[in-house]
Design a protein around this motif. Sequence first.
Motif, PDB file in Angstrom:
ATOM      1  N   ARG A  30       0.827  -1.206   0.000  1.00 38.00           N
ATOM      2  CA  ARG A  30       0.000   0.000   0.000  1.00 38.00           C
ATOM      3  C   ARG A  30       0.859   1.253   0.000  1.00 38.00           C
ATOM      4  NH1 ARG A  30      -5.333  -0.608   3.454  1.00 38.00           N
ATOM      5  NH2 ARG A  30      -5.332   1.543   2.792  1.00 38.00           N
ATOM      6  N   SER A  31       2.089   1.131   0.474  1.00 42.43           N
ATOM      7  CA  SER A  31       3.001   2.266   0.518  1.00 42.43           C
ATOM      8  C   SER A  31       4.289   1.890  -0.211  1.00 42.43           C
ATOM      9  CB  SER A  31       3.300   2.644   1.972  1.00 42.43           C
ATOM     10  OG  SER A  31       4.238   3.697   2.001  1.00 42.43           O
ATOM     11  N   PRO A  32       4.432   2.286  -1.483  1.00 40.99           N
ATOM     12  CA  PRO A  32       5.587   1.878  -2.273  1.00 40.99           C
ATOM     13  C   PRO A  32       6.884   2.614  -1.940  1.00 40.99           C
ATOM     14  CG  PRO A  32       4.184   3.309  -3.565  1.00 40.99           C
ATOM     15  CD  PRO A  32       3.472   3.054  -2.270  1.00 40.99           C
ATOM     16  N   THR A  33       6.827   3.588  -1.052  1.00 42.69           N
ATOM     17  CA  THR A  33       8.005   4.405  -0.756  1.00 42.69           C
ATOM     18  C   THR A  33       9.151   3.577  -0.181  1.00 42.69           C
ATOM     19  OG1 THR A  33       6.569   6.288  -0.362  1.00 42.69           O
ATOM     20  CG2 THR A  33       8.812   6.472   0.432  1.00 42.69           C
ATOM     21  N   GLY A  34       8.859   2.676   0.746  1.00 40.93           N
ATOM     22  CA  GLY A  34       9.899   1.847   1.357  1.00 40.93           C
ATOM     23  C   GLY A  34      10.594   0.957   0.335  1.00 40.93           C
ATOM     24  N   PRO A  35       9.820   0.185  -0.443  1.00 40.40           N
ATOM     25  CA  PRO A  35      10.460  -0.640  -1.464  1.00 40.40           C
ATOM     26  C   PRO A  35      11.220   0.187  -2.505  1.00 40.40           C
ATOM     27  CG  PRO A  35       8.258  -1.444  -1.050  1.00 40.40           C
ATOM     28  CD  PRO A  35       8.406  -0.145  -0.299  1.00 40.40           C
ATOM     29  N   TYR A  36      10.715   1.365  -2.837  1.00 42.89           N
ATOM     30  CA  TYR A  36      11.405   2.226  -3.801  1.00 42.89           C
ATOM     31  C   TYR A  36      12.769   2.644  -3.245  1.00 42.89           C
ATOM     32  CZ  TYR A  36      12.387   6.274  -6.753  1.00 42.89           C
ATOM     33  OH  TYR A  36      12.984   7.182  -7.597  1.00 42.89           O
ATOM     34  N   SER A  37      12.808   3.005  -1.992  1.00 43.69           N
ATOM     35  CA  SER A  37      14.072   3.362  -1.350  1.00 43.69           C
ATOM     36  C   SER A  37      15.025   2.172  -1.353  1.00 43.69           C
ATOM     37  CB  SER A  37      13.815   3.844   0.074  1.00 43.69           C
ATOM     38  OG  SER A  37      15.024   4.171   0.715  1.00 43.69           O
ATOM     39  N   ASP A  38      14.485   0.999  -1.043  1.00 44.67           N
ATOM     40  CA  ASP A  38      15.303  -0.215  -1.041  1.00 44.67           C
ATOM     41  C   ASP A  38      15.859  -0.501  -2.428  1.00 44.67           C
ATOM     42  OD1 ASP A  38      14.781  -0.576   1.647  1.00 44.67           O
ATOM     43  OD2 ASP A  38      13.241  -2.124   1.323  1.00 44.67           O
ATOM     44  N   LEU A  39      15.029  -0.381  -3.453  1.00 48.54           N
ATOM     45  CA  LEU A  39      15.517  -0.705  -4.793  1.00 48.54           C
ATOM     46  C   LEU A  39      16.621   0.247  -5.218  1.00 48.54           C
ATOM     47  CD1 LEU A  39      14.727   0.869  -7.708  1.00 48.54           C
ATOM     48  CD2 LEU A  39      12.472   0.199  -7.031  1.00 48.54           C
ATOM     49  N   LYS A  40      16.505   1.522  -4.854  1.00 48.32           N
ATOM     50  CA  LYS A  40      17.580   2.469  -5.179  1.00 48.32           C
ATOM     51  C   LYS A  40      18.866   2.089  -4.454  1.00 48.32           C
ATOM     52  CE  LYS A  40      15.425   6.220  -4.064  1.00 48.32           C
ATOM     53  NZ  LYS A  40      15.165   7.630  -3.802  1.00 48.32           N
ATOM     54  N   ASP A  41      18.756   1.721  -3.192  1.00 51.19           N
ATOM     55  CA  ASP A  41      19.938   1.322  -2.415  1.00 51.19           C
ATOM     56  C   ASP A  41      20.579   0.064  -2.993  1.00 51.19           C
ATOM     57  OD1 ASP A  41      19.505   3.468  -0.710  1.00 51.19           O
ATOM     58  OD2 ASP A  41      18.598   2.245   0.875  1.00 51.19           O
ATOM     59  N   PHE A  42      19.764  -0.939  -3.320  1.00 49.20           N
ATOM     60  CA  PHE A  42      20.317  -2.187  -3.847  1.00 49.20           C
ATOM     61  C   PHE A  42      20.927  -2.001  -5.229  1.00 49.20           C
ATOM     62  CE2 PHE A  42      17.308  -4.378  -0.789  1.00 49.20           C
ATOM     63  CZ  PHE A  42      18.319  -4.779   0.070  1.00 49.20           C
ATOM     64  N   PHE A  43      20.296  -1.179  -6.069  1.00 48.27           N
ATOM     65  CA  PHE A  43      20.905  -0.910  -7.370  1.00 48.27           C
ATOM     66  C   PHE A  43      22.230  -0.170  -7.197  1.00 48.27           C
ATOM     67  CE2 PHE A  43      16.886  -1.735  -9.803  1.00 48.27           C
ATOM     68  CZ  PHE A  43      17.429  -2.637 -10.697  1.00 48.27           C
ATOM     69  N   ALA A  44      22.298   0.751  -6.250  1.00 47.70           N
ATOM     70  CA  ALA A  44      23.560   1.462  -5.999  1.00 47.70           C
ATOM     71  C   ALA A  44      24.651   0.476  -5.573  1.00 47.70           C
ATOM     72  CB  ALA A  44      23.362   2.548  -4.951  1.00 47.70           C
ATOM     73  N   LEU A  45      24.293  -0.476  -4.722  1.00 50.38           N
ATOM     74  CA  LEU A  45      25.251  -1.495  -4.297  1.00 50.38           C
ATOM     75  C   LEU A  45      25.682  -2.366  -5.481  1.00 50.38           C
ATOM     76  CD1 LEU A  45      23.629  -2.531  -0.906  1.00 50.38           C
ATOM     77  CD2 LEU A  45      25.833  -1.368  -1.207  1.00 50.38           C
ATOM     78  N   ALA A  46      24.733  -2.746  -6.324  1.00 50.20           N
ATOM     79  CA  ALA A  46      25.049  -3.563  -7.497  1.00 50.20           C
ATOM     80  C   ALA A  46      25.949  -2.807  -8.468  1.00 50.20           C
ATOM     81  CB  ALA A  46      23.765  -4.005  -8.199  1.00 50.20           C
ATOM     82  N   ILE A  47      25.650  -1.546  -8.691  1.00 55.37           N
ATOM     83  CA  ILE A  47      26.458  -0.717  -9.587  1.00 55.37           C
ATOM     84  C   ILE A  47      27.871  -0.577  -9.038  1.00 55.37           C
ATOM     85  CG2 ILE A  47      26.739   1.632 -10.506  1.00 55.37           C
ATOM     86  CD1 ILE A  47      23.549   1.659 -10.551  1.00 55.37           C
ATOM     87  N   GLY A  48      27.982  -0.311  -7.750  1.00 54.66           N
ATOM     88  CA  GLY A  48      29.300  -0.200  -7.123  1.00 54.66           C
ATOM     89  C   GLY A  48      30.087  -1.492  -7.227  1.00 54.66           C
ATOM     90  N   ALA A  49      29.417  -2.617  -7.010  1.00 61.36           N
ATOM     91  CA  ALA A  49      30.092  -3.912  -7.110  1.00 61.36           C
ATOM     92  C   ALA A  49      30.556  -4.166  -8.543  1.00 61.36           C
ATOM     93  CB  ALA A  49      29.171  -5.036  -6.630  1.00 61.36           C
ATOM     94  N   ALA A  50      29.731  -3.796  -9.514  1.00 67.56           N
ATOM     95  CA  ALA A  50      30.110  -3.968 -10.921  1.00 67.56           C
ATOM     96  C   ALA A  50      31.321  -3.101 -11.264  1.00 67.56           C
ATOM     97  CB  ALA A  50      28.929  -3.634 -11.833  1.00 67.56           C
ATOM     98  N   GLU A  51      31.320  -1.884 -10.775  1.00 67.28           N
ATOM     99  CA  GLU A  51      32.449  -0.985 -11.040  1.00 67.28           C
ATOM    100  C   GLU A  51      33.731  -1.519 -10.403  1.00 67.28           C
ATOM    101  OE1 GLU A  51      30.810   2.679  -9.618  1.00 67.28           O
ATOM    102  OE2 GLU A  51      29.901   3.149 -11.561  1.00 67.28           O
ATOM    103  N   ARG A  52      33.636  -2.003  -9.172  1.00 73.37           N
ATOM    104  CA  ARG A  52      34.813  -2.555  -8.489  1.00 73.37           C
ATOM    105  C   ARG A  52      35.318  -3.813  -9.183  1.00 73.37           C
ATOM    106  NH1 ARG A  52      31.614  -1.054  -4.363  1.00 73.37           N
ATOM    107  NH2 ARG A  52      30.899  -3.167  -3.907  1.00 73.37           N
ATOM    108  N   ALA A  53      34.404  -4.552  -9.801  1.00 73.71           N
ATOM    109  CA  ALA A  53      34.775  -5.789 -10.486  1.00 73.71           C
ATOM    110  C   ALA A  53      35.311  -5.520 -11.889  1.00 73.71           C
ATOM    111  CB  ALA A  53      33.570  -6.722 -10.560  1.00 73.71           C
TER     112      ALA A  53
END
Length: 79
Positions: A30-53
């Motif tokens: 009912r409140s997509p704000t929390g998952p939206y915040s999570d998806l941004k955080d997880f994508f940032a982590l994935a992007i950082g991991a890809a860059e480091r790799a």
Amino acid sequence: MAAEGDASKEDVARYEALAEAAYDEMYETRSPTGPYSDLKDFFALAIGAAERAGLPDEAKRLNARLEHCKQVYRSQFSN
């Protein structure tokens, strides 16, 4: 034991999967704000991991997917 590059690729895949799960959750809650915040955080982590790799194409693809998810959120969930 996995090589550093293999571990980083595994991190990319794990964070991307978590980001995609959060994206799906936006539609289930009912409140997509929390998952939206999570998806941004997880994508940032994935992007950082890809860059480091040393995976610039993967980082670029993940950035594009993040931007798409942001556009979806803005068009469907923002006022």
